[in-house]
Scaffold this active site. Sequence first.
Site, PDB file in Angstrom:
ATOM      1  N   ARG A 130       0.787  -1.236   0.000  1.00 36.35           N
ATOM      2  CA  ARG A 130       0.000   0.000   0.000  1.00 36.35           C
ATOM      3  C   ARG A 130       0.817   1.283   0.000  1.00 36.35           C
ATOM      4  O   ARG A 130       0.240   2.367   0.023  1.00 36.35           O
ATOM      5  CB  ARG A 130      -0.969   0.056   1.194  1.00 36.35           C
ATOM      6  CG  ARG A 130      -2.091  -0.931   1.136  1.00 36.35           C
ATOM      7  CD  ARG A 130      -3.026  -0.761   2.323  1.00 36.35           C
ATOM      8  NE  ARG A 130      -4.195  -1.608   2.221  1.00 36.35           N
ATOM      9  CZ  ARG A 130      -4.222  -2.884   2.559  1.00 36.35           C
ATOM     10  NH1 ARG A 130      -3.145  -3.464   3.027  1.00 36.35           N
ATOM     11  NH2 ARG A 130      -5.323  -3.594   2.414  1.00 36.35           N
ATOM     12  N   ASP A 131       2.145   1.208   0.004  1.00 31.72           N
ATOM     13  CA  ASP A 131       2.933   2.442   0.040  1.00 31.72           C
ATOM     14  C   ASP A 131       4.269   2.260  -0.689  1.00 31.72           C
ATOM     15  O   ASP A 131       5.323   2.634  -0.176  1.00 31.72           O
ATOM     16  CB  ASP A 131       3.155   2.885   1.489  1.00 31.72           C
ATOM     17  CG  ASP A 131       3.610   4.342   1.606  1.00 31.72           C
ATOM     18  OD1 ASP A 131       3.363   5.126   0.671  1.00 31.72           O
ATOM     19  OD2 ASP A 131       4.209   4.687   2.640  1.00 31.72           O
TER      20      ASP A 131
END
Length: 194
Positions: A61-62
């Site tokens: 997610r990042d």
Amino acid sequence: VYDVSTNGDADYIVMELVDGITLKQYMERRGGYLNWKESLHFAMQIAKALEHAHNQGIVHRDIKPHNVMILKNGSAKVTDFGMSSQSTLTKEALGSVHYISPEQAKGGRVDNRSDLYSLGVVMYEMLTGRPPYDGESPVAVALKHINGGAPMPSTINPNIPGGLEQIIMKAMAHDPAERYPSATAMLAYMDEFR
């Protein structure tokens, strides 16, 4: 993480010491961008890390150059798997807005293909020296991801091979269904291109 323990009132974790610099720092030391061979070298290692995480049911997610370490031996290591499981545009997500997938920016369902979108953005930046979208505020950048239409990387750097550009643009497809279905599939295309 090697260990988790307590010493008196302090809880602590023991982690691997990674001796290197971030991909972002590495790119800055190279004048802001990398040649296609080095970019592909790092992108394949990031994809392998994502493949392993995704096979364990973990979505990062990042993914961004700040969360990839380049070790002294030239290998890459993906870090910072601590991103919140929320899919909304949180304060942390706004800090990473240049690499966020459209579905993340909209607060929609996030899956493995969201990480592949972010990897495509990282590859775009490695080869051009800038992310595909920029704006005056984080929200303006998020809206550009939502609306799509990034310029082809070769319009910024004409030395990008066409096959590699196709890989980047497929990873960055606006619709997750048009992206690679998995890191394994993306790796296969990168390996074929190499």
